[in-house]
Design a protein around this motif. Structure first.
Motif, PDB file in Angstrom:
ATOM      1  N   GLU A  77       0.717  -1.191   0.064  1.00 40.27           N
ATOM      2  CA  GLU A  77      -0.051  -0.058  -0.168  1.00 40.27           C
ATOM      3  C   GLU A  77       0.842   1.155   0.046  1.00 40.27           C
ATOM      4  OE1 GLU A  77      -2.645  -0.373   3.347  1.00 40.27           O
ATOM      5  OE2 GLU A  77      -3.694  -1.957   2.343  1.00 40.27           O
ATOM      6  N   LEU A  78       1.933   1.333  -0.974  1.00 41.51           N
ATOM      7  CA  LEU A  78       2.799   2.264  -1.079  1.00 41.51           C
ATOM      8  C   LEU A  78       2.803   2.984  -2.332  1.00 41.51           C
ATOM      9  CD1 LEU A  78       5.971   0.844   0.590  1.00 41.51           C
ATOM     10  CD2 LEU A  78       4.436   2.663   1.575  1.00 41.51           C
ATOM     11  N   ASP A  79       3.053   4.354  -2.372  1.00 43.19           N
ATOM     12  CA  ASP A  79       2.599   5.062  -3.724  1.00 43.19           C
ATOM     13  C   ASP A  79       3.782   4.552  -4.823  1.00 43.19           C
ATOM     14  OD1 ASP A  79       2.219   7.104  -5.501  1.00 43.19           O
ATOM     15  OD2 ASP A  79       2.892   8.788  -4.469  1.00 43.19           O
ATOM     16  N   GLU A  80       3.340   3.819  -5.966  1.00 41.80           N
ATOM     17  CA  GLU A  80       4.176   3.549  -6.814  1.00 41.80           C
ATOM     18  C   GLU A  80       4.711   4.716  -7.793  1.00 41.80           C
ATOM     19  OE1 GLU A  80       2.849   0.614  -9.837  1.00 41.80           O
ATOM     20  OE2 GLU A  80       0.733   0.522  -8.458  1.00 41.80           O
ATOM     21  N   SER A  81       3.804   5.799  -7.825  1.00 38.38           N
ATOM     22  CA  SER A  81       4.034   6.820  -8.823  1.00 38.38           C
ATOM     23  C   SER A  81       5.347   7.396  -8.579  1.00 38.38           C
ATOM     24  CB  SER A  81       2.905   7.759  -8.835  1.00 38.38           C
ATOM     25  OG  SER A  81       2.839   8.468  -7.488  1.00 38.38           O
TER      26      SER A  81
END
Length: 578
Positions: A489-493
């Motif tokens: 649930e981490l920001d892959e962007s």
């Protein structure tokens, strides 16, 4: 006393050798692969090239100057891989010469009594991992039961009942299988029902088939056939000895479809393939039995032997005809558990455990020592990484309860500990890795590089969330990282595909370091496992009422890497019979 028994002093000395060796080398086993690059593990512990490690197969004859087991006395880094490999071999259970072979144990047990439990023919049954384990262990357990003069077996952590069913049907033992999972117990009960159904249908079918076949026999052969008891009227597998199968019986056991309707007319319906006994025991491959020997070709001695064995089988079958194949029970057990609360008909018994997980293996030994009704124990443990440790301060897990390691007072006095990563390493299979099996290097490499990315770009790289088995679904390293970030649930962007690929390319040239380091872990694995098992052996040696204890290799390590059993026997005078 069995001649190969090892006394407490000798066992303690061998244990000291292993603990000294591991005191120098354990840092390698305790290094976490996930942190391989973030903690620069290779440079911290190794001062040679990966190529030197991977090529180190020939042992040296003596230690290099200024080193201990290949580690520099000053820097504590590995400088001589060959010396380490040789020392690891010398400090494994085979190298220490502590293990008793299964064959020697069986021979010694049989020599101490006038009769012996009949061995089961290896080519009559199974070739899968489970069948190898069940067949090898059941014969040992049956011999222990006969040696102690008992007929009950308590199978702790019995799971789906593979071992319990076989002990009951093949050796006519009364078995109580105890498992903490109700799912496993219900599965064992269902298997029990299918075994009964198969046994009855099998008897009727083979009797009908033999009636048809007997028409072609001569009167003399028919007379011998009846005398030798090969008329199919006893329960299959309920006897104490091996039996010769007819070709028709072989078709029943190996058939992939229902029985031929033309034969079915004289018998109740045979269960489908998944209800057969062999299928119920999770058979992967069934080897054809030896061809049946015509009665006319049997010697008089052989006919008499078979007659005697069949009479014994029939008598036992009649005695047990009203009992269950075995009794599966659901309960969480410890050394404090009152077995009589679980088993109303409890008598003197043998306690067994086949690949009991984590703390259940040492708990089995504690139960054996604490319960006067237990005459012998045969315990094969597994899942060392799930053991609780009394002196592992980084992971305190049993401050107010009994720990799984160390078990012996001898190692408790030394505050001995391994560490979770070392115990995880102990689960590695050296024999399999030597053949190119067992380590998925690319998945480990992916996970270690992901840890670098999490450290560099995400403050929560020590999150309690687990990545899980993302590797099996990933099509590339970039895909792996993106799946892992979503799982966490981490920001892959934050990262482009090229950014992710750059990490892969940067660390790809150092993948040999990880490969070599994991091979060092594999090299140390038998020594760590050896320490855990020696602790259990020393525990039994410390007990005054245990007359014999030994480590016995029961299984082929290629088929079943956790192949060692801890076996103990009590003095007859220390047991009570209700």
């Amino acid at each position: 006393v069995l001649q190969t028994d090892l006394n407490l002093v000798a066992g303690s000395c061998k244990t000291d050798e292993v603990t000294r060796f591991l005191s120098i080398t354990l840092n390698i086993a305790n290094a976490h692969t996930v942190e391989f690059y973030t903690h620069d593990v290779w440079k911290r512990f190794v001062a040679v090239s990966p190529e030197d490690v991977l090529l180190a197969v020939a042992p040296t004859k003596q230690e290099s100057e200024g080193t201990t087991f290949g580690f520099c006395n000053d820097t504590k880094r590995l400088v001589d891989t060959q010396e380490l490999v040789q020392a690891a071999e010398e400090h494994s259970l085979p190298g220490l010469g502590l293990c008793m072979s299964r064959e020697n144990l069986l021979q010694d047990l049989r020599d101490m009594r006038s009769e012996s439990v009949a061995a089961f023919e290896p080519d009559e049954f199974m070739t899968s991992k489970k069948s190898h384990e069940v067949q090898s262990m059941s014969e040992v357990v049956a011999c222990l039961a006969q040696h102690c003069g008992v007929n009950q077996v308590i199978d702790v952590g019995s799971g789906k009942g593979y071992l319990s069913s076989f002990l009951s049907l093949q050796y006519a033992l009364r078995v109580y299988g105890i498992d903490s999972s109700s799912t496993n117990t219900h599965g064992a009960q269902e298997r029990n029902r299918k075994l009964k159904k198969f046994s009855k249908a099998y008897q009727k079918h083979t009797k009908a088939a033999r009636t048809q076949a007997e028409a072609t026999h001569s009167p003399q052969e028919e007379l011998i056939e009846k005398k030798t008891g090969l008329n199919g009227d006893e329960d299959v597998f309920s006897g104490n000895g091996p039996r010769i199968r007819s070709q028709e019986e072989e078709r029943v056991l190996t058939s992939s479809s229902d029985i031929n309707p033309t034969v079915e007319g004289r018998s109740e319906q045979i269960p489908e393939t998944d209800e057969l006994f062999l299928s119920a025991l999770s058979v992967d491959v069934i080897q054809p039995a030896s061809p049946r020997v015509p009665p006319s070709q049997l010697s008089a001695e052989e006919r008499e032997r078979r007659k005697r064995e069949n009479l014994e089988r029939k008598a036992q079958s009649r005695a047990d005809s009203t009992g269950a194949v075995f009794s599966p029970l659901t309960s969480y057990v410890t050394a404090e558990t009152e077995l009589r609360d679980l088993i109303n008909e409890l008598e003197d018994a043998v306690m067994v455990g086949l690949h009991t997980c984590g703390d259940l293996a040492p708990s089995t030994l504690r139960m054996f020592v604490a319960k006067p009704e237990l005459a012998a124990v045969c315990s094969v443990g597994c899942c060392y990484h799930l053991l609780s440790e009394e002196f592992d301060h980084e992971m305190p897990g049993c401050q107010h309860s009994v720990c799984g390691f160390p078990l012996s007072q001898y190692l408790r006095d030394q505050s001995c500990f391994c560490g979770r990563n070392a115990r995880m390493s102990a689960c590695l299979a050296l024999e399999r890795v030597a053949l190119g099996q067992g380590i998925q290097m690319e998945s480990l490499f992916y996970r270690a590089v992901l840890h670098v990315i999490l450290r560099d770009h995400y403050s929560s790289y020590k999150s309690e969330k687990r990545v899980g088995n993302v590797y099996s679904k990933a099509k590339s390293f970039v895909d792996y990282v993106r799946r892992a970030l979503r799982r966490l649930e981490l920001d892959e962007s934050k990262l482009s595909d090229s950014d992710i690929q750059d990490y892969h390319n940067t660390y790809r040239v150092r993948m040999d370091e990880m490969h070599a380091f994991n091979m060092l872990k594999v090299t140390l694995a038998p020594c760590i496992e050896g320490l855990i098992l020696l602790d259990r052996l020393c525990y039994l040696k410390e007990q005054e009422d245990v007359s014999f204890s030994a480590l016995v290799q029961l299984f082929d390590p290629l088929l079943s890497p956790r192949c060692y059993a801890v076996i103990g026997l009590k003095n007859d005078g220390k047991r009570t019979t209700s």
